[in-house]
Write an enzyme that holds these catalytic residues in place. Structure first.
Site, PDB file in Angstrom:
ATOM      1  N   GLU A 134       0.827  -1.219   0.000  1.00  0.00           N
ATOM      2  CA  GLU A 134       0.000   0.000   0.000  1.00  0.00           C
ATOM      3  C   GLU A 134       0.853   1.258   0.000  1.00  0.00           C
ATOM      4  OE1 GLU A 134      -4.241  -1.178   2.110  1.00  0.00           O
ATOM      5  OE2 GLU A 134      -3.078   0.424   3.007  1.00  0.00           O
ATOM      6  N   HIS A 190       7.651 -27.146   0.038  1.00  0.00           N
ATOM      7  CA  HIS A 190       6.904 -28.207  -0.633  1.00  0.00           C
ATOM      8  C   HIS A 190       5.759 -27.634  -1.447  1.00  0.00           C
ATOM      9  CE1 HIS A 190       9.203 -31.005   1.832  1.00  0.00           C
ATOM     10  NE2 HIS A 190       9.126 -30.035   2.732  1.00  0.00           N
ATOM     11  N   LYS A 223     -12.911   1.676  -1.850  1.00  0.00           N
ATOM     12  CA  LYS A 223     -13.861   2.022  -0.781  1.00  0.00           C
ATOM     13  C   LYS A 223     -15.013   2.833  -1.379  1.00  0.00           C
ATOM     14  CE  LYS A 223     -10.969   2.098   3.419  1.00  0.00           C
ATOM     15  NZ  LYS A 223     -10.518   2.834   4.589  1.00  0.00           N
TER      16      LYS A 223
HETATM   17  O1  PA5 Z   1      -3.263   1.617   5.907  1.00  0.00           O
HETATM   18  C1  PA5 Z   1      -4.389   2.033   5.715  1.00  0.00           C
HETATM   19  O2  PA5 Z   1      -4.667   3.246   5.802  1.00  0.00           O
HETATM   20  C2  PA5 Z   1      -5.543   1.105   5.406  1.00  0.00           C
HETATM   21  O3  PA5 Z   1      -5.133  -0.192   5.164  1.00  0.00           O
HETATM   22  C3  PA5 Z   1      -6.524   1.097   6.574  1.00  0.00           C
HETATM   23  O4  PA5 Z   1      -5.886   0.612   7.723  1.00  0.00           O
HETATM   24  C4  PA5 Z   1      -7.755   0.253   6.280  1.00  0.00           C
HETATM   25  O5  PA5 Z   1      -8.325   0.626   5.055  1.00  0.00           O
HETATM   26  C5  PA5 Z   1      -8.796   0.422   7.394  1.00  0.00           C
HETATM   27  O6  PA5 Z   1      -9.104   1.766   7.551  1.00  0.00           O
HETATM   28  P1  PA5 Z   1      -9.821   2.324   8.845  1.00  0.00           P
HETATM   29  O7  PA5 Z   1      -8.933   2.122  10.019  1.00  0.00           O
HETATM   30  O8  PA5 Z   1     -10.062   3.765   8.564  1.00  0.00           O
HETATM   31  O9  PA5 Z   1     -11.108   1.555   8.990  1.00  0.00           O
END
Ligand code: PA5
Length: 470
Positions: A296, A325, A439
């Site tokens: 990410e 394996h 989202k």
């Molecule tokens: O790193 C990030 O920002 C995302 O992976 C969030 O952790 C994830 O989308 C969850 O978001 P939130 O904590 O706002 O529910």
């Protein structure tokens, strides 16, 4: 904390270099040296972000953990189960550290054998069957639900919360409020509004800490403390690694060295994939947590100058020895397009001897008198050797033992390395427009107000794709 627990983790990158795997796939010291100008720009940028307080993960280990520990002590007295409702950065770090440090079969242990701590469950998906199975199994009177969402709007987490809210309300009537603790932004978002309206217990995700960098805030520390993990040990490990990562020279800074090796392997040696492969089942979750962090943070369409670049090295998780394996055939003989990072535990808590039985059988007798510890170490060395002689760059991170102190180091190492890699790739490692894209699709298609135009746009785009079914 044992003696080994006070030791530093060690990066062995010998096999990333040309001397080990040849210069077509391995790096030359001159190339690492040549990265110094770029690295210095990235370092300066990180130090500015740290000093300005814009990015908070650098100093999370300095937080006062007393309120979390006090709350966890009350939870221990009152609950059998602690359930996290959260996804992505709100769940993966907790899963990883709980798996690495705690007994892995806790739900099977009696309360006494769990030292009185509740069982920890992390519901990080919305599989209707699995969620139902969880809720139907837990006694709501003995369960505390921790809703974790920084934004407070993530559809998966908020749907889970709505289901739990309704279930608790129906079954416990007025007493439901004591069964929920929320972790969210200090001021913003609908979840904070819900906390205020219903006067729920709550903790904060600091505004300057992003989801995937948040495990050392209340996001991870509260569930981990409730599960009986020594969160101060984690903080001490993180502090030690933060100290090592203050060094501007990439050859002396473990985080900078890790990112530089991977960045150069990706951009100059055609290694767009990075396999994170712990030789420890208990650390498999760390590979999963790392996968989110690296993917990410670095998988970006635009660079800092808004030029289209499509960067990012695809992180893959694998498990030693299990995946020998399953995957290692591909890794050793398939396309030479991956760099490898093993995680190795130098000293396991237990030494499991292979007993002197069946010794008269030549195919088995050689194992007798050795231990699983020796075997797993030898298996990793075998994979390292196979990769190296097939010119596949690989490195090992050695943990003296699996403890809060060493895991604190590992987490901080990868967080800092990821932030620095953002600088090398010249992208923003702290945003996630691609995640927001998905989202927004869910908001639009599930009928959220304000997303009508997006819904129409999506429908319009999709209608041009002819359906082909078999
Ligand atoms: O790193 C990030 O920002 C995302 O992976 C969030 O952790 C994830 O989308 C969850 O978001 P939130 O904590 O706002 O529910």
């Amino acid at each position: 904390m044992g003696d080994a627990g006070k030791k530093d983790i060690v990066l062995d990158y010998s096999n990333m270099m040309a001397q080990a795997v040849g210069s077509d796939h391995g790096l030359l010291q001159g190339e690492l040296d040549g990265l110094k100008t770029r690295a210095s720009v990235a370092h300066t940028r990180l130090m500015e972000l740290k000093a300005s307080g814009k990015i908070g993960f650098f100093t999370q280990h300095e937080m006062d953990t007393t309120p979390i520990k006090k709350y966890a002590a009350k939870v221990r007295e009152s609950y059998e189960n602690f359930v996290v409702l959260g996804i992505g950065g709100s769940a993966l770090g907790t899963i990883a550290l709980n798996q690495a440090i705690n007994h892995n079969f806790i739900p099977l242990l009696t309360k006494r054998k769990r030292n009185g701590y509740p069982r920890l469950f992390v519901a990080d998906n919305i599989d209707p069957d699995q969620f139902e199975e969880l809720l139907k199994t837990l006694d709501p009177k003995k369960t505390l639900f921790n809703v974790i969402s920084k934004s407070g709007t993530t559809a998966e987490t908020m749907s889970q919360f709505m289901i739990v809210f309704d279930m608790l309300n129906r079954r416990l009537k007025g007493k439901w409020k004591k069964k929920v603790v929320v972790t969210t932004d200090p001021a913003k978002g609908i979840l904070r509004e819900v906390v205020n309206e219903f006067k729920l217990d709550s903790f904060e995700v600091p505004a300057n800490v992003g989801g995937r960098f948040s495990v050392f805030s209340a996001v991870g520390l509260l569930p981990l403390a409730c599960a009986g993990i020594d969160i101060d040990g984690l903080m001490a490990g993180a502090a030690r690694m933060a100290q090592r990562c203050n060094e501007p020279d990439i050859m002396k800074n473990p985080a900078y060295l890790f990112s530089s090796l991977m960045y150069l392997s990706d951009t100059t040696r055609k290694k767009p994939m990075l396999v994170m492969m712990p030789y420890s089942s208990k650390m498999y979750g760390i590979a999963d947590w790392f996968r989110q962090l690296w993917a990410e943070s670095l998988g970006k369409r635009y660079d800092l100058q808004k030029k289209e670049v499509h960067t990012g090295q695809t992180p893959i998780k694998a498990l030693g020895a299990t995946d020998q394996h399953s995957q290692v055939q591909l890794y050793v003989e398939g396309p030479n397009d991956k760099a490898f990072c093993f995680l190795h535990v130098d000293k396991f808590k237990t030494t499991t001897e292979i007993p002197h039985v069946l010794e008269d059988k030549a195919e088995l007798g050689y194992l007798a008198g050795h231990s699983l510890n020796e075997l797993i170490k030898t298996e990793m060395e075998g994979t390292q050797y196979a990769l190296t002689v097939h010119n596949r760059p690989n490195m090992v991170i050695h943990l003296p033992e699996l403890s809060p102190y060493t895991m604190g180091q590992v987490i901080y190492l990868f967080e800092h390395a990821t932030a620095f890699a953002g600088g090398l790739y010249n992208v923003d490692p702290f945003d996630q427009p691609g995640v927001e894209f998905g989202k927004n699709y869910a908001y639009a298609m599930m009928g959220r107000k304000g997303y009508e135009a997006l819904r129409a746009e999506i429908k319009d785009k999709l209608k041009n794709i002819p359906s082909r079914l078999l």
